[in-house]
Design a protein around this motif. Structure first.
Motif, PDB file in Angstrom:
ATOM      1  N   GLY A  64      64.580  44.103  39.365  1.00 36.07           N
ATOM      2  CA  GLY A  64      65.395  42.911  39.571  1.00 36.07           C
ATOM      3  C   GLY A  64      64.608  41.730  40.085  1.00 36.07           C
ATOM      4  N   MET A  65      63.415  41.986  40.621  1.00 40.04           N
ATOM      5  CA  MET A  65      62.598  40.866  41.107  1.00 40.04           C
ATOM      6  C   MET A  65      61.819  40.259  39.952  1.00 40.04           C
ATOM      7  N   HIS A  66      61.359  39.035  40.155  1.00 39.20           N
ATOM      8  CA  HIS A  66      60.493  38.340  39.207  1.00 39.20           C
ATOM      9  C   HIS A  66      59.325  39.268  38.835  1.00 39.20           C
ATOM     10  N   PRO A  67      58.964  39.338  37.531  1.00 38.07           N
ATOM     11  CA  PRO A  67      57.918  40.281  37.112  1.00 38.07           C
ATOM     12  C   PRO A  67      56.598  40.109  37.866  1.00 38.07           C
ATOM     13  N   GLY A  68      56.336  38.904  38.313  1.00 38.54           N
ATOM     14  CA  GLY A  68      55.070  38.664  39.024  1.00 38.54           C
ATOM     15  C   GLY A  68      55.096  39.151  40.466  1.00 38.54           C
ATOM     16  N   TYR A  69      56.266  39.556  40.913  1.00 41.02           N
ATOM     17  CA  TYR A  69      56.392  39.921  42.324  1.00 41.02           C
ATOM     18  C   TYR A  69      56.307  41.413  42.533  1.00 41.02           C
ATOM     19  N   ARG A  70      55.345  41.811  43.335  1.00 39.19           N
ATOM     20  CA  ARG A  70      55.266  43.204  43.748  1.00 39.19           C
ATOM     21  C   ARG A  70      55.040  43.198  45.244  1.00 39.19           C
ATOM     22  N   ILE A  71      55.626  44.145  45.931  1.00 38.94           N
ATOM     23  CA  ILE A  71      55.470  44.162  47.381  1.00 38.94           C
ATOM     24  C   ILE A  71      54.710  45.412  47.822  1.00 38.94           C
ATOM     25  N   GLY A  72      54.087  45.313  48.979  1.00 44.28           N
ATOM     26  CA  GLY A  72      53.335  46.421  49.535  1.00 44.28           C
ATOM     27  C   GLY A  72      51.883  46.036  49.761  1.00 44.28           C
ATOM     28  N   TYR A  73      51.044  47.063  49.785  1.00 43.69           N
ATOM     29  CA  TYR A  73      49.630  46.894  50.128  1.00 43.69           C
ATOM     30  C   TYR A  73      48.747  47.046  48.894  1.00 43.69           C
ATOM     31  N   GLU A  74      47.703  46.237  48.810  1.00 48.08           N
ATOM     32  CA  GLU A  74      46.773  46.328  47.675  1.00 48.08           C
ATOM     33  C   GLU A  74      45.344  46.059  48.137  1.00 48.08           C
ATOM     34  N   ARG A  75      44.403  46.764  47.473  1.00 46.92           N
ATOM     35  CA  ARG A  75      42.969  46.574  47.759  1.00 46.92           C
ATOM     36  C   ARG A  75      42.306  46.290  46.423  1.00 46.92           C
ATOM     37  N   ARG A  76      41.593  45.187  46.327  1.00 47.29           N
ATOM     38  CA  ARG A  76      40.919  44.855  45.063  1.00 47.29           C
ATOM     39  C   ARG A  76      39.446  44.604  45.324  1.00 47.29           C
ATOM     40  N   LYS A  77      38.624  45.260  44.511  1.00 45.98           N
ATOM     41  CA  LYS A  77      37.170  45.077  44.649  1.00 45.98           C
ATOM     42  C   LYS A  77      36.682  44.119  43.579  1.00 45.98           C
ATOM     43  N   ARG A  78      35.774  43.242  43.954  1.00 47.82           N
ATOM     44  CA  ARG A  78      35.229  42.293  42.992  1.00 47.82           C
ATOM     45  C   ARG A  78      34.567  43.054  41.838  1.00 47.82           C
ATOM     46  N   GLN A  79      34.711  42.545  40.627  1.00 44.63           N
ATOM     47  CA  GLN A  79      34.185  43.136  39.391  1.00 44.63           C
ATOM     48  C   GLN A  79      34.907  44.418  39.017  1.00 44.63           C
ATOM     49  N   LYS A  80      34.870  45.424  39.908  1.00 46.71           N
ATOM     50  CA  LYS A  80      35.449  46.730  39.560  1.00 46.71           C
ATOM     51  C   LYS A  80      36.879  46.581  39.038  1.00 46.71           C
ATOM     52  N   ASP A  81      37.685  45.789  39.722  1.00 49.94           N
ATOM     53  CA  ASP A  81      39.076  45.619  39.317  1.00 49.94           C
ATOM     54  C   ASP A  81      39.290  44.293  38.588  1.00 49.94           C
ATOM     55  N   GLY A  82      38.190  43.675  38.136  1.00 55.87           N
ATOM     56  CA  GLY A  82      38.302  42.382  37.478  1.00 55.87           C
ATOM     57  C   GLY A  82      38.674  41.273  38.448  1.00 55.87           C
ATOM     58  N   ALA A  83      38.608  41.577  39.753  1.00 60.34           N
ATOM     59  CA  ALA A  83      39.000  40.588  40.761  1.00 60.34           C
ATOM     60  C   ALA A  83      37.851  39.617  41.002  1.00 60.34           C
ATOM     61  N   ARG A  84      38.215  38.406  41.427  1.00 68.69           N
ATOM     62  CA  ARG A  84      37.203  37.383  41.682  1.00 68.69           C
ATOM     63  C   ARG A  84      36.647  37.485  43.098  1.00 68.69           C
ATOM     64  N   ASP A  85      37.378  38.150  43.981  1.00 70.82           N
ATOM     65  CA  ASP A  85      36.924  38.354  45.356  1.00 70.82           C
ATOM     66  C   ASP A  85      37.244  39.803  45.709  1.00 70.82           C
ATOM     67  N   SER A  86      36.590  40.323  46.748  1.00 70.90           N
ATOM     68  CA  SER A  86      37.016  41.615  47.273  1.00 70.90           C
ATOM     69  C   SER A  86      37.965  41.343  48.423  1.00 70.90           C
ATOM     70  N   LYS A  87      39.143  41.932  48.329  1.00 70.38           N
ATOM     71  CA  LYS A  87      40.150  41.588  49.324  1.00 70.38           C
ATOM     72  C   LYS A  87      41.167  42.706  49.485  1.00 70.38           C
ATOM     73  N   GLU A  88      41.917  42.640  50.569  1.00 68.73           N
ATOM     74  CA  GLU A  88      43.071  43.502  50.782  1.00 68.73           C
ATOM     75  C   GLU A  88      44.220  42.592  51.177  1.00 68.73           C
ATOM     76  N   PHE A  89      45.428  42.939  50.736  1.00 67.90           N
ATOM     77  CA  PHE A  89      46.563  42.118  51.145  1.00 67.90           C
ATOM     78  C   PHE A  89      47.826  42.958  51.263  1.00 67.90           C
TER      79      PHE A  89
END
Ligand SMILES: [Fe+2]
Length: 272
Positions: A64-89
């Protein structure tokens, strides 16, 4: 805008004049800055938990939420996940406590403290944003109501960037994809805002202010009167949090009903 404006309504003329000069506006916080400082501490305590524990709250789409919206915790590593920065949110909405209650019950008890603080920040951020949105009602009747209509969403983001190497920390320029954004708190200066990549300039935020930034859809909502904020981060190495953390920030987003599904290309292409 000065702190003396805390209890007075925001003047639309001044606000629009400011946004047309450069697409951001300082807004008085409708809650105590101490709550933000507590939220940052609670978030960093959560981030210090083992990955396995944090992954219990892994990012999920809520039906029911906007497709771009996901809630919770995420960890993204630069390059490995195609991310531009390594971050957690952590993406927080007040529904999270109920929707993820089984997962939350498995986590250390002090996570509950983080979620309580996050709820206070979310409610305070909504009230802060409301001061801006209701100012637009004068020129666009029903403007703020669009942000409360079914299908509109607020989202609070707690973000931490890893310190990957010595030197300055950079976050790439982009427009936010939704309606509008409040930059609520950050570990150090470094945010730059402009209309596109040719006119970025550093911005200053007082402790008891948030910075309002129009996102991509805001231009449509205001008939082109207010342009979206192109923004990036250039932070001096001396301003990193510690050897592991380059920067943290707390940001509130709100998308009215009908916000289009903007793409990464939309977000990362400066409008000239
Ligand atoms: Fe952004």
């Amino acid at each position: 805008m000065t702190n003396s404006s805390r209890s007075t309504p925001i003047s639309l003329d001044r606000l629009v004049a400011q946004l047309q000069e450069r697409p951001f506006a300082p807004v008085p916080l409708a809650f105590s800055a101490e709550v933000l400082e507590q939220g940052a501490r609670d978030f960093l305590n959560f981030i210090a938990l083992p990955d396995k524990v944090k992954d219990t709250l892994s990012l999920r789409h809520i039906p029911g939420m906007h497709p771009g919206y996901r809630i919770g915790y995420e960890r993204r590593k630069r390059q490995k996940d195609g991310a531009r920065d390594s971050k957690e949110f952590v993406h927080y909405t007040p529904e999270m406590s109920e929707l993820l209650k089984d997962e939350i019950a498995q986590l250390p008890a002090d996570l509950g403290i983080f979620l309580k603080t996050a709820e206070k920040i979310f409610r305070g951020a909504e009230a802060t944003m409301w001061q801006v949105l209701t100012a637009f009602d004068e020129k666009f009747p029903g403007f703020s109501a669009q942000f409360k209509a079914p299908g509109s969403y607020g989202l609070l983001r707690f973000l931490k960037y890893d310190r990957l190497k010595p030197g300055d920390f950079l976050a790439v320029g982009h427009y936010d994809r939704g309606g509008c954004t409040l930059a609520l708190a950050e570990s150090a200066p470094g945010l730059r805002i402009g209309f596109n990549d040719t006119d970025l300039a550093p911005v200053h935020r007082d402790r008891d202010q948030a910075l309002f930034m129009p996102a991509l859809f805001f231009e449509n909502l205001t008939g082109g009167m207010v342009k979206p904020a192109w923004h990036d981060v250039i932070q001096r190495s001396a301003d990193t949090v510690n050897d592991e953390i380059a920067r943290w920030a707390i940001v509130f987003f709100i998308d009215p009903a009908g916000t289009p599904a903007y793409t990464a290309v939309d977000a990362h292409t400066p409008k000239r």
